[in-house]
Structures are given as C-alpha cells and as structure tokens.
Design a protein around this motif. Structure first.
Motif, mmCIF file in Angstrom:
data_model
loop_
_atom_site.group_PDB
_atom_site.id
_atom_site.type_symbol
_atom_site.label_atom_id
_atom_site.label_comp_id
_atom_site.label_asym_id
_atom_site.label_seq_id
_atom_site.Cartn_x
_atom_site.Cartn_y
_atom_site.Cartn_z
ATOM 1 N N HIS A 10 0.412 -1.415 0.523
ATOM 2 C CA HIS A 10 -0.288 -0.016 0.195
ATOM 3 C C HIS A 10 1.089 1.619 -0.033
ATOM 4 O O HIS A 10 1.870 1.711 0.367
ATOM 5 C CB HIS A 10 -0.547 0.006 1.361
ATOM 6 C CG HIS A 10 -0.139 -0.156 2.785
ATOM 7 N ND1 HIS A 10 0.608 0.295 3.336
ATOM 8 C CD2 HIS A 10 -0.082 -1.683 3.002
ATOM 9 C CE1 HIS A 10 0.804 0.158 3.947
ATOM 10 N NE2 HIS A 10 0.724 -1.213 4.767
ATOM 11 N N ASP A 14 4.341 0.269 4.753
ATOM 12 C CA ASP A 14 5.232 0.057 6.231
ATOM 13 C C ASP A 14 6.344 -0.957 6.194
ATOM 14 O O ASP A 14 6.563 -1.220 5.113
ATOM 15 C CB ASP A 14 4.234 -0.355 7.264
ATOM 16 C CG ASP A 14 2.923 -1.870 6.733
ATOM 17 O OD1 ASP A 14 3.771 -1.323 5.776
ATOM 18 O OD2 ASP A 14 2.239 -1.658 7.577
ATOM 19 N N ASP A 75 -0.674 -7.212 1.420
ATOM 20 C CA ASP A 75 -0.190 -6.897 2.408
ATOM 21 C C ASP A 75 -1.378 -5.207 2.189
ATOM 22 O O ASP A 75 -1.575 -4.030 2.722
ATOM 23 C CB ASP A 75 0.747 -5.618 2.773
ATOM 24 C CG ASP A 75 0.286 -5.031 4.055
ATOM 25 O OD1 ASP A 75 0.033 -5.776 5.015
ATOM 26 O OD2 ASP A 75 1.488 -4.318 4.610
ATOM 27 N N HIS A 98 -6.233 -8.249 5.514
ATOM 28 C CA HIS A 98 -7.287 -7.525 5.858
ATOM 29 C C HIS A 98 -8.216 -7.558 5.296
ATOM 30 O O HIS A 98 -8.183 -8.118 4.702
ATOM 31 C CB HIS A 98 -6.808 -5.469 5.204
ATOM 32 C CG HIS A 98 -5.107 -4.995 5.372
ATOM 33 N ND1 HIS A 98 -4.213 -5.752 4.629
ATOM 34 C CD2 HIS A 98 -4.985 -4.530 6.996
ATOM 35 C CE1 HIS A 98 -2.825 -4.964 5.580
ATOM 36 N NE2 HIS A 98 -3.553 -4.449 6.791
HETATM 37 MG MG MG Z 1 0.917 -3.028 6.214
#
Ligand code: MG
Ligand code: MG
Ligand code: MG
Length: 307
Positions: A10, A14, A75, A98
């Motif tokens: 994304h 991160d 992710d 997610h």
């Molecule tokens: Mg992430």
C-alpha cells in the motif's frame, strides 16, 4: 516471455508492505513468473533499519501502472490505498491480511488470512512451493511480523505469527525479541521530521456513508515527547482535513512499551470517534488503554459508530 509482475503493497508503506513485496517478487521469480517489487512511497526509518540490517536494497518507487499490467497486491487490497491506474491493471494475485474490499474483472489467486502479518502468509506460500527462504528474506519477513504485531503484543497477533517468526529468526540467525525491540525502537525515531511528515508516516483513508476519515498511526517509546508538539501536529492535521475534505482525522501515537495509544482527533465529525469509544475528547485527545491495532481495535469501532 510473459510480462513481468509488478508486486507492491500500500501507499505510505510500512515494513510489511515493503518486505512482503520483496519476498513475494522473489518467490514468484523463483517459481518462474518473473516479478519485480516496488514501493508506493518513501520507506520509514523502521523499514530502513530492517533493509540495512539484512543488506536488502529498497524497491524502486512506482507512481502508476498501465492498463493490463500484471499486478500482485500484497498487504493491501483497497484501491484507495493503492497505485494510480490499479483499476485497469490485471490483478493476478492478492496476498493480504486485511478486510477484502475490491472487485476484480478476472479470476484472481487470493490468499487472505486473518493473521497478524502478510509475511506470515508468505512463509506458508514459500513452503507450499518448496522454495528455500534465504537468511536475507527471512530477516525482512521477520521484521514485518515484528512490526505488524508490535513484537507479538498486538491483538492481531496469532499463534501462527509467533511460530513462524521463530522459524524465520532461526533462518536469519538472530534472537527475535532482541532484534525486534531494536527494530521497533529504530522506527520510533522522529528526529528531523516535520509535523506533516509525522502524521503522514502511516495514514490510511477510509469512507463510509459519505463520511471520509483518516486513521494515522506512529509508534513511540516516549509518547509525552510526541505530544510536546501537539500544536504543530494539530495544524498539520487541520491542513490534511481541508486538503482532502475529511470529516474526521484520528492520529494514534502508540506506546510500544505500554501497548496503549494516545490519540488526537479533529474534524467536524469527531462525534463519531466519541461515540465509538463512548468517551469525551479532552483537549482533542483521549487515551486508549490496550489499543494498539488500527485494523482490529480502531477501524471496526469507527465504522460501527457511523450509522
Ligand atoms: Mg501494512
Ligand atoms: Mg501488514
Ligand atoms: Mg501497520
């Protein structure tokens, strides 16, 4: 030769988004489907520390994909948090942890599991495909698990995450608790960042019933020192609200030692947050004891409060 796969996580990446993109591209290339990993933004200090520790190069920046480019999403599966052009790309695979929130035009390989980290799922994919995990890959995958689970303290952490982190730390040849603490600590270093950069380190936009909100998070080993800049942070948040037409902005400062968070909440629909936690904001802030996970402890509550 088949066109290459673009592999990425994304925006506001991160450690998991970077590590999973790298290890997924490595896995796919190893099984004969040439893939390249990308990042959708600048890496943070925690990720920088992980890549440096294991001697892994950071992926190139990707600003958009073209129609019919082959894409592997890791992710993340939300278009709003992804690269420009994603709607018209050919999404071949998704590996994520997610909520699912997309529709594809073609059939897709999708491996989504409610575990603490995408890298945990990728470990299993390596095993399924009988591909050796090198110490470098193990090191960055371990870093992703430590990061996403806040060193196994987050309620998103499952037994699988801890078990697989153990396996990966054996391959990487280090103690996961000792290394994990150093990694998280490296990520809390906010020296030299402007307030705008701090709130944008790890922010995610969401929308429900026309209410647009952002939940942003940083880790800290010294929450009070972050709040010494509360005025600057609030100005930066107000700017984001104006710029993006937001109704509510939640900025979480998560204490990596106490495993709780202090938040700043601004916007004309702050009442949504107050309703979600049945609390009154005081000086725009609240302390959320035991709350460390945006995904599990904040987002669902906020979504529930919008009705
Ligand atoms: Mg992430
Ligand atoms: Mg993740
Ligand atoms: Mg995260």
């Amino acid at each position: 030769m088949e066109n290459k796969n673009f592999v990425f996580g994304h925006k506001k990446p991160d450690t998991d988004s970077i590590a999973s993109a790298i290890s997924m591209a490595n896995l796919q290339t190893n099984i004969g489907s040439y893939s390249e990993s990308y990042r959708l933004g600048n890496i943070n200090r925690e990720t920088e520390y992980a890549l440096k520790t294991f001697g892994v190069k950071q992926p190139e920046l990707l600003e958009h994909v073209n129609e019919n480019d082959n894409v592997i999403m890791v992710d993340s599966n939300e278009f709003t948090q992804s690269v420009e052009g994603i709607e018209n790309a050919n999404i071949k695979m998704i590996v994520d942890h997610h909520r699912l929130n997309l529709q594809t035009t073609n059939p897709v390989f999708c491996m989504a599991e409610p575990v603490g980290c995408t890298s945990t799922i990728l470990y299993k994919l390596y095993k399924q495909n009988d591909i050796t995990i090198t110490p470098e890959m193990a090191g960055i995958m371990l870093s992703a698990i430590v990061s996403d689970t806040l060193l196994f303290k987050s309620p998103t952490c499952t037994d699988q995450d801890t078990f697989i982190a153990g396996k990966l730390s054996d391959i990487a040849g280090l103690d996961m608790y000792d290394y994990g603490y150093r990694l998280l600590k490296a990520g809390t270093n906010l020296d030299g960042y402007t307030a705008k950069e701090i709130i944008n380190t790890d922010s995610k936009p969401f929308e429900k019933e026309g209410i647009k909100f952002v939940i942003s998070q940083v880790n800290s080993a010294d929450v009070d020192s972050v709040f010494e800049k509360q005025n600057e942070l609030e100005t930066a948040i107000e700017n984001e609200i104006l710029l993006n037409n937001l109704d509510c902005y939640v900025f979480m400062v998560t204490d990596i030692l106490k495993a709780s968070s202090k938040v700043i909440v601004l916007g004309n629909r702050r009442d949504v947050f107050e309703k979600a936690y049945n609390t009154k904001l005081c000086n725009n802030t609240a302390i959320l004891e035991g709350v460390v996970s945006r995904k599990k402890q904040v987002l669902p509550k906020v979504l529930d409060a919008i009705n």
